[in-house]
Motif scaffolding. Structure first.
Motif, PDB file in Angstrom:
ATOM      1  N   LEU A  83       0.828  -1.204   0.000  1.00 59.27           N
ATOM      2  CA  LEU A  83       0.000   0.000   0.000  1.00 59.27           C
ATOM      3  C   LEU A  83       0.862   1.253   0.000  1.00 59.27           C
ATOM      4  N   LEU A  84       1.938   1.247   0.806  1.00 59.35           N
ATOM      5  CA  LEU A  84       2.839   2.389   0.814  1.00 59.35           C
ATOM      6  C   LEU A  84       3.551   2.500  -0.529  1.00 59.35           C
ATOM      7  N   ALA A  85       3.876   1.367  -1.123  1.00 59.10           N
ATOM      8  CA  ALA A  85       4.509   1.376  -2.444  1.00 59.10           C
ATOM      9  C   ALA A  85       3.586   2.003  -3.480  1.00 59.10           C
ATOM     10  N   GLU A  86       2.278   1.738  -3.382  1.00 57.52           N
ATOM     11  CA  GLU A  86       1.331   2.335  -4.335  1.00 57.52           C
ATOM     12  C   GLU A  86       1.307   3.850  -4.185  1.00 57.52           C
ATOM     13  N   ARG A  87       1.419   4.327  -2.964  1.00 52.87           N
ATOM     14  CA  ARG A  87       1.457   5.772  -2.765  1.00 52.87           C
ATOM     15  C   ARG A  87       2.724   6.363  -3.364  1.00 52.87           C
ATOM     16  N   MET A  88       3.823   5.601  -3.335  1.00 52.84           N
ATOM     17  CA  MET A  88       5.050   6.049  -3.975  1.00 52.84           C
ATOM     18  C   MET A  88       4.883   6.079  -5.493  1.00 52.84           C
ATOM     19  N   HIS A  89       4.105   5.131  -6.026  1.00 54.34           N
ATOM     20  CA  HIS A  89       3.815   5.154  -7.460  1.00 54.34           C
ATOM     21  C   HIS A  89       3.044   6.416  -7.828  1.00 54.34           C
ATOM     22  N   ASP A  90       2.108   6.830  -6.966  1.00 56.45           N
ATOM     23  CA  ASP A  90       1.362   8.062  -7.219  1.00 56.45           C
ATOM     24  C   ASP A  90       2.324   9.243  -7.312  1.00 56.45           C
ATOM     25  N   LEU A  91       3.319   9.269  -6.422  1.00 50.12           N
ATOM     26  CA  LEU A  91       4.282  10.361  -6.424  1.00 50.12           C
ATOM     27  C   LEU A  91       5.124  10.342  -7.699  1.00 50.12           C
ATOM     28  N   GLU A  92       5.472   9.150  -8.185  1.00 51.11           N
ATOM     29  CA  GLU A  92       6.238   9.074  -9.430  1.00 51.11           C
ATOM     30  C   GLU A  92       5.385   9.550 -10.608  1.00 51.11           C
ATOM     31  N   ASP A  93       4.115   9.205 -10.581  1.00 50.27           N
ATOM     32  CA  ASP A  93       3.194   9.667 -11.612  1.00 50.27           C
ATOM     33  C   ASP A  93       3.177  11.190 -11.655  1.00 50.27           C
TER      34      ASP A  93
END
Length: 758
Positions: free
Chosen positions: A299-309
Motif C-alpha cells: 500500500l505504501l509502495a502504491e502511494r510512492m507510485h502516485d508520487l512518481e506519476d
C-alpha cells in the motif's frame, strides 16, 4: 564536511569544466574521480562503467592504477555489480561483512573498510556505479550519499554525451521482437479487449543538467507546480463515472501528494546544488524509485507510485513537453502500455477509445485499479519485460480474465480470440436475460444468490445482475484507499449511500479486515500486523479491531447511524472463539445505547453474524450458534487454513482442490452441527462463484451464495438445471466412500444430466 548542496555544487561546476575541455575521455574521468574525492574528503573514489556487458573499472583515486580497465565485474557480481543490478545505493561500515562482497586483489582495496556506492543511471537503467571508500569503518552520512547521488545523476548525462558508455549494452537487455508473443501477468481488472499498443509516456530527454541561474530554475519549477496542481484540482472535480465513489478518495490522496511541501522542498534543494529544474525533478524521482524498491508494504509502495506519476507530469510541464498519449489523443482502439500508471493519468484518456491497459508493475491494491474498475477498463499487471516485447502500434489481444496478452497475434490466435469474444457476448446476453428470473432448482428449491462488494460503485451490479442482495460488503476498502484513517462522518456517508442504493435488498457489512498483508501506513507498524511472519494468520481483522477499540467504536457508530430506520446486518471477520464475537457485539451495543440516549434514529433491527474462516470456530458452533442471526463461510481463508497452504503461493495455489473430500467433509459437518438453529448460512468467496463447486455446496445443503457479480448469471443458469435431492444423495455417497478424484466424478455426473459445469 561541507553540506551536500555546497559539495554537489562545487563538484558540478568542476565537472562541467572538465567535460567541456579538449582532454581525451580517460583523462577526463581521471580528473572526475579526483574532483569528487577531494570535495567529499574520500580516500577512494572509483567509476565503473558498463562496457560489453561488464562493469569495468574506468577510473580510480585511491585504488591501484594498474587495476583500471583490468578489474571487470558482471552485473550482479560483487557489491558494485549488486548496485547496478538492483539500481540502488549501498552504504556499509564494513564492506567485507556483506554477503555479496567480492575481493579483487589487483585493486589493493583490502585496507579500506567502509564502502558507499550509487548507480549511474541512464534512461532508468544502470550504466555504471560511482563508489567511495575509507579505511575507517563507518556508515556514510545522509548528506554524503545525497551528494553522491546528485553527482551520479549528472555524471550519467556527461559520460553519455562523451560516448564513454555503450548504451546499447544498457538498453538492449530486453530485445525488441517482431514475432508473435504471448505474455502473461496478473489480472487486475478482468475483461477482454483488442487494440493497438500505445505507449503512455514518451521518454523526455534532459539536454541540460547543470544550471546557469538557479533562481530562474526555481521559478520555472514553481510555475510548473502551480499548473500541475490546477490540472489535478480540475480533474478531481470533473470525474464523470459516478459521484461519491472510492475513486474520489483515491484522487484526494493524489492531491495530497501534489501539494506536498516536502516534495517541492527536495526539488528546490536539488536545484540549489546546481541542477536545472528538469534534472532536479529527475534526481528526486530516481531517489523515489530507489526507495520504492526497499518498500515491502504494497500500500505504501502504491502511494510512492502516485508520487512518481506526479513527477512525470511535473517533468513534462517544466520541459514544455506536455504530451502524453492522452494529451496527444488516441486515434483508434488502444491498449495502453506503461511501466506503471497513476489514477489521474488514466482519467485523461478518451474512454471511448481506451480499451485496455497492460502494466509492467501494478497490484490489486493499486489506486489505478480502483479507477479502472470504475471506468470498466480491463487491466493486466505484472507483465515482466513488457516494454521490451512491444512496439508502438503493435496489435494486442488482451484477455485480462485469463491473464494473457497476445502481441502481434497470428491468424489462429485472432480467430480463437474472436470466437471467445463472440461466445462471451452471447453468454452475457443469455445471463442478462436471467436478470429478473428467480433461481429455483428443478425440484423447487430457491437458492439465494448475492454479490460481494467493496466499492460504492459495485452496488449498481445488484440491479444489473438481478442478485438478491450484497452478502459481503468489505468495509476495509475505504480504509485501504485513504491517506489517513477515514473519519466517522465519511464512513457513515459510505454506508448510508450503499444502503440507499441497495433499496429493499439486504446488505451484509463485514467490519474491517485490515492488518497482516493489508497493512495501513497510518497505523503504527506494531499495531497493524505488518511484521507478522504469517500475515494471513496474524494480527488482523477482528483481532486488530478489538485491540484498537477507537477504530471499532467509530465504525460501529457509523454503521448504526447509517442504518437508521433500516435493518443492519453486521458481520465480524475471523472469529476464532465465541468470546471474540461477544466482545465485538458489546462494542456495537454500547454505541447503540450512546445513540439512543441522544435520540438518534436507530436501526429497526440489528442482525449479528460471524465469518467462519478459522477452523477452530467449527468446534464451538454449538456455543456460538444461539447468538447468531447468520453465519458466512469464508472459503478463501478457510481453505488455506485447513491445508496450511498459502493460496497466494503459486506452487500451492492449484495443489489443494476446493473439491477435496477434506473440505467437503468439513463443510458438511458444519451444516450438520447447525441443524435446528434458525441461522442463515452463506458461502462467501471465489468457491461459490464456480459452477462445479457451487453444485457441490448445494449438495451439502447450502442455499445461500455470495459471489462476484460476473458469476451471478452462470450460477443462476446452473441452479435451474439441477435437482437438489439428487445432488445431495450423490454428495453423501462420494463423501462417505471418497473417490480418488471427486472433481472428475462430479464432472461425469453433471455431463450425464446435461448440467453446464464449466
Amino acid at each position: 564536511m561541507q553540506s551536500a548542496v555546497s559539495a554537489a555544487r562545487s563538484i558540478l561546476t568542476n565537472l562541467h569544466e572538465v567535460m567541456a575541455s579538449r582532454s581525451n575521455a580517460q583523462a577526463k574521468l581521471n580528473q572526475v574521480v579526483e574532483i569528487i574525492g577531494e570535495n567529499l574528503h574520500s580516500e577512494v573514489c572509483s567509476i565503473y562503467l558498463l562496457r560489453e556487458g561488464m562493469l569495468e573499472l574506468f577510473a580510480t583515486r585511491g585504488l591501484e592504477q594498474s587495476a583500471v580497465h583490468v578489474t571487470r565485474l558482471a552485473v550482479g557480481e560483487g557489491l558494485v555489480g549488486m548496485i547496478a543490478a538492483n539500481v540502488e545505493m549501498l552504504n556499509l561500515a564494513e564492506a567485507a561483512a556483506h554477503p555479496d562482497f567480492l575481493y579483487r586483489p589487483e585493486t589493493g582495496e583490502e585496507k579500506f573498510h567502509s564502502f558507499a556506492g550509487v548507480p549511474i543511471v541512464r534512461r532508468e537503467r544502470a550504466v555504471g556505479a560511482l563508489i567511495v571508500q575509507h579505511v575507517e569503518p563507518r556508515r556514510y552520512e545522509e548528506i554524503e550519499i545525497e551528494a553522491l547521488q546528485t553527482v551520479a545523476m549528472v555524471l550519467a548525462e556527461l559520460i553519455s554525451n562523451a560516448g564513454l558508455v555503450d548504451e546499447h549494452d544498457a538498453l538492449s537487455a530486453s530485445p525488441q521482437f517482431t514475432e508473435p508473443q504471448q505474455l502473461t501477468g496478473l489480472p487486475l481488472v478482468k475483461g477482454l479487449a483488442a487494440g493497438h499498443a500505445v505507449f503512455h509516456q514518451p521518454r523526455i530527454n534532459i539536454e541540460h543538467v547543470v544550471a546557469e541561474d538557479t533562481e530562474a530554475e526555481i521559478q520555472r519549477v514553481y510555475l510548473a507546480f502551480d499548473k500541475m496542481r490546477e490540472q489535478i484540482d480540475k480533474m478531481a472535480s470533473q470525474a464523470e463515472f459516478g459521484v461519491g465513489g472510492e475513486h474520489e478518495a483515491v484522487l484526494e490522496t493524489y492531491k495530497m501528494f501534489a501539494y506536498d511541501e516536502g516534495w517541492s522542498r527536495r526539488i528546490r534543494e536539488a536545484i540549489d546544488s546546481g541542477l536545472t529544474a528538469e534534472a532536479a525533478i529527475e534526481r528526486v524521482q530516481q531517489r523515489t524509485r530507489m526507495r520504492m524498491r526497499q518498500i515491502d508494504d504494497p500500500l505504501l509502495a502504491e502511494r510512492m507510485h502516485d508520487l512518481e506519476d506526479l513527477s512525470n507530469r511535473l517533468l513534462r510541464m517544466v520541459s514544455g513537453q506536455v504530451g502524453t498519449a492522452a494529451t496527444m489523443g488516441l486515434r483508434g482502439d488502444a491498449i495502453l502500455i506503461a511501466r506503471n500508471l497513476g489514477p489521474a493519468e488514466l482519467l485523461e484518456y478518451d474512454r471511448r477509445r481506451l480499451k485496455g491497459v497492460v502494466l509492467e508493475e501494478g497490484s490489486l491494491t493499486a489506486h489505478v485499479v480502483i479507477v479502472a474498475r470504475a471506468m470498466g477498463v480491463p487491466v493486466l499487471g505484472r507483465v515482466q519485460g513488457l516494454r521490451g516485447f512491444v512496439r508502438e502500434g503493435d496489435e494486442i489481444l488482451l484477455d485480462a480474465t485469463m491473464g494473457i496478452a497476445n502481441i502481434r497475434p497470428g491468424g489462429a490466435v485472432i480467430e480463437a480470440f474472436e470466437a471467445r469474444s463472440a461466445k462471451n457476448r452471447e453468454k452475457q446476453a443469455a445471463y442478462a436475460a436471467l436478470r429478473d428470473v428467480e433461481p429455483f432448482t428443478k425440484d423447487g428449491e430457491r437458492v439465494t444468490i448475492m454479490v460481494n462488494a467493496g466499492l460504492r460503485d459495485d452496488v449498481p451490479m445488484l440491479n444489473l445482475t438481478g442478485a438478491d442482495g450484497i452478502g459481503l460488503f468489505r468495509t476495509e476498502f475505504q480504509f485501504l484507499v485513504s491517506a489517513t484513517l477515514p473519519q466517522r462522518d465519511r464512513q457513515t456517508k459510505l454506508y448510508r449511500d450503499v444502503l440507499e442504493a441497495a433499496g429493499d435488498k439486504p446488505v451484509v457489512f463485514r467490519t474491517v479486515d485490515i492488518g497482516g498483508d493489508k497493512s495501513l501506513p497510518y497505523l503504527r507498524r506494531q499495531d497493524d500486523g505488518h511484521d507478522d511472519e504469517n500475515p494471513a494468520m496474524g494480527w488482523r481483522a477482528l483481532r486488530l479491531a478489538l485491540g484498537r477499540e477507537g477504530l471499532m467504536k467509530a465504525q460501529a457508530r457509523s454503521l448504526l447511524e447509517a442504518a437508521g430506520g433500516r435493518t443492519l446486518n453486521v458481520m465480524f471477520p475471523m472469529v476464532s472463539e465465541p468470546w471474540e464475537f461477544d466482545a465485538a457485539k458489546a462494542v456495537f451495543e454500547k454505541q447503540l445505547e450512546f445513540l439512543k440516549a441522544r435520540r438518534k434514529m436507530l436501526p429497526e433491527q440489528i442482525r449479528y453474524g460471524a465469518m467462519l474462516e478459522v477452523p477452530a470456530l467449527a468446534e464451538v458452533l454449538d456455543v456460538l450458534a444461539p447468538k447468531l442471526s447468520f453465519l458466512s463461510i469464508g472459503t478463501n481463508d478457510l481453505t488455506q487454513f485447513l491445508f496450511a497452504a498459502d493460496r497466494a503461493n503459486p506452487k500451492l495455489a492449484e495443489r489443494y482442490d476446493w473439491l477435496s473430500p477434506a473440505i467437503m467433509r468439513f463443510m458438511r459437518r458444519v451444516m450438520q452441527s447447525l441443524t435446528g438453529h434458525k441461522i442463515d448460512v452463506t458461502v462467501c468467496g471465489e468457491m461459490g462463484g464456480r459452477r462445479l463447486e457451487a453444485l457441490a455446496l448445494i449438495g451439502l445443503g447450502i442455499r445461500r451464495l455470495s459471489i462476484t457479480p460476473a458469476s451471478v448469471g452462470p450460477i443462476k443458469e446452473m441452479v435451474r438445471q439441477i435437482d437438489t435431492a439428487e445432488i445431495a444423495q450423490a454428495m453423501d455417497r462420494w463423501l462417505n466412500e471418497p473417490v480418488a478424484d471427486l472433481r472428475a466424478a462430479m464432472i461425469a455426473w453433471a455431463e450425464e444430466r446435461g448440467i453446464d459445469w464449466d
